[in-house]
Scaffold this active site. Structure first.
Site, PDB file in Angstrom:
ATOM      1  N   ASP A 203       3.031   4.316   5.305  1.00  0.00           N
ATOM      2  CA  ASP A 203       2.782   3.765   6.634  1.00  0.00           C
ATOM      3  C   ASP A 203       2.665   2.243   6.595  1.00  0.00           C
ATOM      4  O   ASP A 203       2.602   1.597   7.633  1.00  0.00           O
ATOM      5  CB  ASP A 203       1.536   4.392   7.273  1.00  0.00           C
ATOM      6  CG  ASP A 203       0.305   4.364   6.382  1.00  0.00           C
ATOM      7  OD1 ASP A 203       0.427   4.005   5.186  1.00  0.00           O
ATOM      8  OD2 ASP A 203      -0.787   4.721   6.871  1.00  0.00           O
ATOM      9  N   HIS A 204       2.647   1.674   5.395  1.00  0.00           N
ATOM     10  CA  HIS A 204       2.716   0.224   5.204  1.00  0.00           C
ATOM     11  C   HIS A 204       4.122  -0.146   4.718  1.00  0.00           C
ATOM     12  O   HIS A 204       4.807   0.675   4.103  1.00  0.00           O
ATOM     13  CB  HIS A 204       1.712  -0.244   4.140  1.00  0.00           C
ATOM     14  CG  HIS A 204       0.296  -0.006   4.487  1.00  0.00           C
ATOM     15  ND1 HIS A 204      -0.578  -1.017   4.838  1.00  0.00           N
ATOM     16  CD2 HIS A 204      -0.439   1.144   4.526  1.00  0.00           C
ATOM     17  CE1 HIS A 204      -1.782  -0.510   5.070  1.00  0.00           C
ATOM     18  NE2 HIS A 204      -1.720   0.799   4.894  1.00  0.00           N
TER      19      HIS A 204
ATOM     20  N   ASN B  20      -7.070  -5.005   5.150  1.00  0.00           N
ATOM     21  CA  ASN B  20      -7.721  -4.229   6.207  1.00  0.00           C
ATOM     22  C   ASN B  20      -8.457  -5.103   7.217  1.00  0.00           C
ATOM     23  O   ASN B  20      -9.484  -4.708   7.762  1.00  0.00           O
ATOM     24  CB  ASN B  20      -8.670  -3.182   5.599  1.00  0.00           C
ATOM     25  CG  ASN B  20      -8.018  -1.814   5.520  1.00  0.00           C
ATOM     26  OD1 ASN B  20      -7.308  -1.396   6.436  1.00  0.00           O
ATOM     27  ND2 ASN B  20      -8.249  -1.106   4.427  1.00  0.00           N
TER      28      ASN B  20
ATOM     29  N   TYR C 206      -7.559  -3.709  -2.493  1.00  0.00           N
ATOM     30  CA  TYR C 206      -7.644  -2.715  -1.424  1.00  0.00           C
ATOM     31  C   TYR C 206      -9.034  -2.827  -0.822  1.00  0.00           C
ATOM     32  O   TYR C 206      -9.989  -2.247  -1.310  1.00  0.00           O
ATOM     33  CB  TYR C 206      -7.367  -1.315  -1.956  1.00  0.00           C
ATOM     34  CG  TYR C 206      -7.425  -0.245  -0.884  1.00  0.00           C
ATOM     35  CD1 TYR C 206      -6.839  -0.440   0.362  1.00  0.00           C
ATOM     36  CD2 TYR C 206      -8.057   0.974  -1.127  1.00  0.00           C
ATOM     37  CE1 TYR C 206      -6.891   0.537   1.341  1.00  0.00           C
ATOM     38  CE2 TYR C 206      -8.103   1.961  -0.156  1.00  0.00           C
ATOM     39  CZ  TYR C 206      -7.522   1.734   1.083  1.00  0.00           C
ATOM     40  OH  TYR C 206      -7.576   2.706   2.058  1.00  0.00           O
TER      41      TYR C 206
ATOM     42  N   ASP D 244      -3.864  -4.938   0.644  1.00  0.00           N
ATOM     43  CA  ASP D 244      -4.206  -4.401   1.952  1.00  0.00           C
ATOM     44  C   ASP D 244      -5.609  -4.912   2.251  1.00  0.00           C
ATOM     45  O   ASP D 244      -6.596  -4.362   1.777  1.00  0.00           O
ATOM     46  CB  ASP D 244      -4.158  -2.872   1.909  1.00  0.00           C
ATOM     47  CG  ASP D 244      -4.558  -2.235   3.235  1.00  0.00           C
ATOM     48  OD1 ASP D 244      -4.963  -2.977   4.160  1.00  0.00           O
ATOM     49  OD2 ASP D 244      -4.486  -0.998   3.344  1.00  0.00           O
TER      50      ASP D 244
ATOM     51  N   GLU E 274      -3.924   1.854  -2.789  1.00  0.00           N
ATOM     52  CA  GLU E 274      -4.043   3.279  -2.470  1.00  0.00           C
ATOM     53  C   GLU E 274      -3.152   4.110  -3.380  1.00  0.00           C
ATOM     54  O   GLU E 274      -2.395   4.963  -2.936  1.00  0.00           O
ATOM     55  CB  GLU E 274      -3.731   3.547  -0.995  1.00  0.00           C
ATOM     56  CG  GLU E 274      -4.981   3.527  -0.127  1.00  0.00           C
ATOM     57  CD  GLU E 274      -4.803   4.269   1.185  1.00  0.00           C
ATOM     58  OE1 GLU E 274      -5.342   5.386   1.300  1.00  0.00           O
ATOM     59  OE2 GLU E 274      -4.151   3.727   2.082  1.00  0.00           O
TER      60      GLU E 274
ATOM     61  N   ASN F  83       0.874  -1.169   0.000  1.00  0.00           N
ATOM     62  CA  ASN F  83       0.000   0.000   0.000  1.00  0.00           C
ATOM     63  C   ASN F  83       0.912   1.220   0.000  1.00  0.00           C
ATOM     64  O   ASN F  83       1.612   1.490   0.977  1.00  0.00           O
ATOM     65  CB  ASN F  83      -0.901  -0.004   1.243  1.00  0.00           C
ATOM     66  CG  ASN F  83      -1.824   1.198   1.307  1.00  0.00           C
ATOM     67  OD1 ASN F  83      -1.434   2.317   1.013  1.00  0.00           O
ATOM     68  ND2 ASN F  83      -3.062   0.974   1.736  1.00  0.00           N
TER      69      ASN F  83
END
Length: 282
Positions: free
Chosen positions: A273-274, A174, A121, A172, A42, A8
């Protein structure tokens, strides 16, 4: 030996432009990669914008296919590959989700063998309004949206599993599947991404023709995490979530020989951040 990475990028243009004394962003990382296919999430850019950002990599021979979201600056998935895909499919047959930049897959010939790779995603969702007194109308809408996505995408994955083809979906997701997949699981029991219905959905997926490649290889132990908040000391303390991973159909999963997270050595070396997650298949 197919090598598949998922990452991501938290905005492809930002990831490419990220600069400081010790870090030069996505492009140098990509130049050093030995992956055959890289699933991006993303992306948050049009196809033209993504190609402009990745121009040096495309000039070096990478091939790019994208599925931007119809909502500008939101979501978006893509696949980078060493070889040109033989077929590309955007979405999974959903009237609601196919134009929102949530899924793309392509067929490849890797090492002379057919492989289907997808980039996912999955929506983040929201708190469960049935058990959270502070849930808003927006929370309820996001919670319901994720449930609809899981239902439709689950049916799509079931058809893939039944096909007998080698398919890997990197993304990702989630969702942290178990307590081993989130450091602070005790304080996140009501958080989106660790809700009972989400974990039950993943458990059903991994009981019905799909395998969590990383978990199968590392066994029953905490981590390795792939996402850490930018805030506080989450990264330094490795207080993360394992929400980026590869799901592979049974035959392909049996060939997995290695999986690892490209965790940066320091906070200021991060360009998302990933962290990228790679799986290698024999």
């Amino acid at each position: 030996m197919p090598t598949i990475t998922t990452i991501n990028v938290n905005g492809i243009r930002a990831a490419v432009k990220h600069r400081n004394e010790r870090n030069h962003g996505l492009l140098p990382w990509l130049a050093a990669s030995d992956s055959d296919v890289i699933a991006l999430q993303e992306v948050r850019a049009s196809d033209e914008e993504a190609r402009d950002s990745l121009a040096p990599a495309l000039d070096d021979g990478w091939h790019l296919v994208t599925a931007p979201s119809s909502v500008k600056g939101h979501a978006g998935v893509a696949l980078l590959s060493r070889t040109e895909p033989t077929a590309v499919r955007v979405g999974f047959g959903s009237t609601e989700f196919d134009d929102l930049g949530r899924y793309i897959e392509a067929d490849y010939q890797v090492g002379g063998e057919p492989l289907t790779a997808g980039s996912l995603y999955l929506p983040k969702g929201a708190v469960d309004p049935a058990v959270t007194k502070t849930a808003t109308e927006k929370d309820t809408a996001k919670f319901d949206e994720k449930k609809r996505f899981l239902a439709e995408f689950g049916e799509f994955l079931a058809r893939h599993a039944a096909s007998g083809n080698d398919v890997v979906v990197g993304g990702d997701w989630n969702i942290a599947a178990t307590e081993n997949d989130i450091k602070a699981w005790k304080t996140n029991k009501k958080s989106p991404g660790f809700l009972p219905h989400e974990r039950d959905w993943l458990a059903g997926l991994f009981a019905d023709g799909w395998n969590d490649v990383m978990r199968d290889l590392v066994g029953n132990e905490p981590g390795p995490y792939s996402w850490w908040s930018w805030r506080g000391k989450a990264f330094d303390n490795d207080s993360g979530w394992r929400i980026d991973f590869h799901a592979a159909t049974a035959g392909l999963a049996e060939r997995a020989v290695k999986a690892y997270v490209h965790r940066p050595d320091a906070y200021d070396l991060r360009w998302s951040d990933h962290a990228p997650v790679t799986a290698v298949f024999g």
